[in-house]
Design an enzyme around this catalytic site. Structure first.
Site, short mmCIF file in Angstrom:
data_model
loop_
_atom_site.label_atom_id
_atom_site.label_comp_id
_atom_site.label_asym_id
_atom_site.label_seq_id
_atom_site.Cartn_x
_atom_site.Cartn_y
_atom_site.Cartn_z
N LYS A 1 0.70 -1.11 -0.16
CA LYS A 1 -0.32 -0.23 -0.06
C LYS A 1 1.05 1.03 -0.11
O LYS A 1 2.00 1.16 0.71
CB LYS A 1 -1.20 -0.28 1.69
CG LYS A 1 -0.37 0.54 2.97
CD LYS A 1 -0.07 1.49 3.47
CE LYS A 1 0.90 1.42 4.84
NZ LYS A 1 1.58 2.68 4.88
N ASP B 1 -2.69 -1.83 9.98
CA ASP B 1 -2.66 -1.73 8.94
C ASP B 1 -3.57 -2.84 8.62
O ASP B 1 -3.76 -2.44 7.20
CB ASP B 1 -1.53 -0.93 8.32
CG ASP B 1 -0.82 0.18 8.46
OD1 ASP B 1 -1.73 1.14 9.02
OD2 ASP B 1 0.19 0.19 8.29
O1 C5P Z 1 0.33 -1.39 15.24
P1 C5P Z 1 1.01 -2.15 15.11
O2 C5P Z 1 1.60 -2.90 15.51
O3 C5P Z 1 0.99 -2.00 13.33
O4 C5P Z 1 1.91 -0.13 14.79
C1 C5P Z 1 3.14 -0.46 15.74
C2 C5P Z 1 3.71 0.71 16.32
O5 C5P Z 1 3.55 1.65 15.66
C3 C5P Z 1 3.13 1.23 17.51
O6 C5P Z 1 3.86 0.14 18.44
C4 C5P Z 1 3.17 2.36 17.98
O7 C5P Z 1 4.34 2.42 18.41
C5 C5P Z 1 3.24 2.84 16.27
N1 C5P Z 1 1.84 3.48 15.44
C6 C5P Z 1 0.86 4.61 16.33
N2 C5P Z 1 0.16 4.98 15.81
C7 C5P Z 1 -0.63 3.79 15.09
C8 C5P Z 1 -0.08 3.13 14.32
C9 C5P Z 1 1.23 2.80 15.39
O8 C5P Z 1 2.06 4.81 17.61
N3 C5P Z 1 -1.43 4.84 14.89
#
Ligand code: C5P
Length: 278
Positions: free
Chosen positions: A10, A134
């Site tokens: 993406k 995501d």
């Molecule tokens: O949700 P995911 O595990 O993919 O997110 C990875 C990291 O990215 C989270 O632990 C956080 O540090 C950061 N993140 C964030 N805000 C979001 C998505 C991700 O701070 N909306």
């Protein structure tokens, strides 16, 4: 029983960070688009579980989002049929292209397919959000406005098909590190709903609030962006938390030692069918 599915990357056509939340995540508003740069996942119902990958640098243990998606599917459905999964990896890692999240979504979809679709798409989207912010997007039909942590989807009609060139320097960026380097007072004050409206009316503004923190971590990225603009691309924007860029409209793609480039286009899927490329 076997099944092979593509797992697309993406890009974020715009990405606005709205605020830092109490749980440490960031509230965002972003227009996501699937593109035809893809991994392929091969599933086979077999005697015993296995997960293998064409790229030996990618861990295939429980930290892999495919393993997490499989565990989530089993936890929620209680369907435990052993499965062999092999990933042909093409989407670069630490690139902001969502490769791991896409693999997780493809695994949820693939398992559901192999086990005769007992689960609704809405349910898969909810489980996807538990795996990563995501992941739900990759269960949309390829164009969506995402809010919350990124997991709340507003599905949109496909945008006009466009060619896109992805440029990935060898250095990657860690998403948590980029978010940590965000300076909240630096963020744009633009109203994302207005930006979206204008975008859908054919008056796009491409921007990414994560460019500044990423450029602070890897200063050469700012120079790379200028170089790509000088190569003739009218739009050059970092995707997600980087370190890749996407380039739109007629640049001359010069192959340089300092990055790898990939040619792709916007893709969407039809309702009830998975993504495919001609
Ligand atoms: O949700 P995911 O595990 O993919 O997110 C990875 C990291 O990215 C989270 O632990 C956080 O540090 C950061 N993140 C964030 N805000 C979001 C998505 C991700 O701070 N909306």
């Amino acid at each position: 029983m076997t099944l092979s599915l593509i797992s697309p990357a993406k890009i974020n056509l715009f990405l606005r960070i709205v605020r830092r939340r109490e749980d440490g995540y960031h509230e965002l508003a972003s227009l996501f688009q699937a593109i035809s740069l893809f991994d392929t996942l091969h599933f086979r119902l077999s005697e015993k579980d296995s997960l293998t990958c064409s790229d030996p640098t990618l861990p295939t243990d429980q930290s892999n989002l495919i393993a997490k998606a499989l565990a989530s599917f089993r936890y929620h459905t209680n369907l435990h049929h052993p499965v062999s999964i092999h990933v042909e990896k093409r989407i670069p890692q630490q690139a902001g292209l969502g490769g791991g999240s896409s693999n997780a979504a493809t695994t949820l979809w693939g398992m559901n397919q192999l086990l005769n679709q007992p689960i609704s798409e809405a349910q898969l989207i909810q489980w996807g959000g538990e795996i990563g912010s995501d992941v739900p997007f990759f269960l949309s039909e390829g164009t969506a406005y995402c809010t919350g942590r990124g997991e709340i989807l507003r599905s949109l009609l496909p945008l006009p098909k466009q060619r896109v060139v992805i440029v990935k320097p060898p250095q990657g960026l860690s998403t948590p590190l980029v978010f940590k380097n965000l300076i909240l007072s630096e963020l744009s004050a633009r109203d994302p709903e207005v930006i979206l409206d204008n975008f859908l009316k054919g008056d796009p503004i491409y921007f990414n609030d994560l460019e500044l923190p990423s450029f602070r971590l890897l200063p050469f990225l700012a120079k790379l962006k200028i170089q790509l603009q000088e190569d003739g691309f009218s739009t050059v924007l970092m995707s997600g938390s980087g370190s890749s860029f996407f380039c739109l409209k007629d640049g001359k793609m010069i192959n340089r030692d300092s990055y790898t480039s990939y040619s792709a286009e916007f893709i969407n899927r039809s309702t009830g069918q998975w993504f495919c490329v001609e």
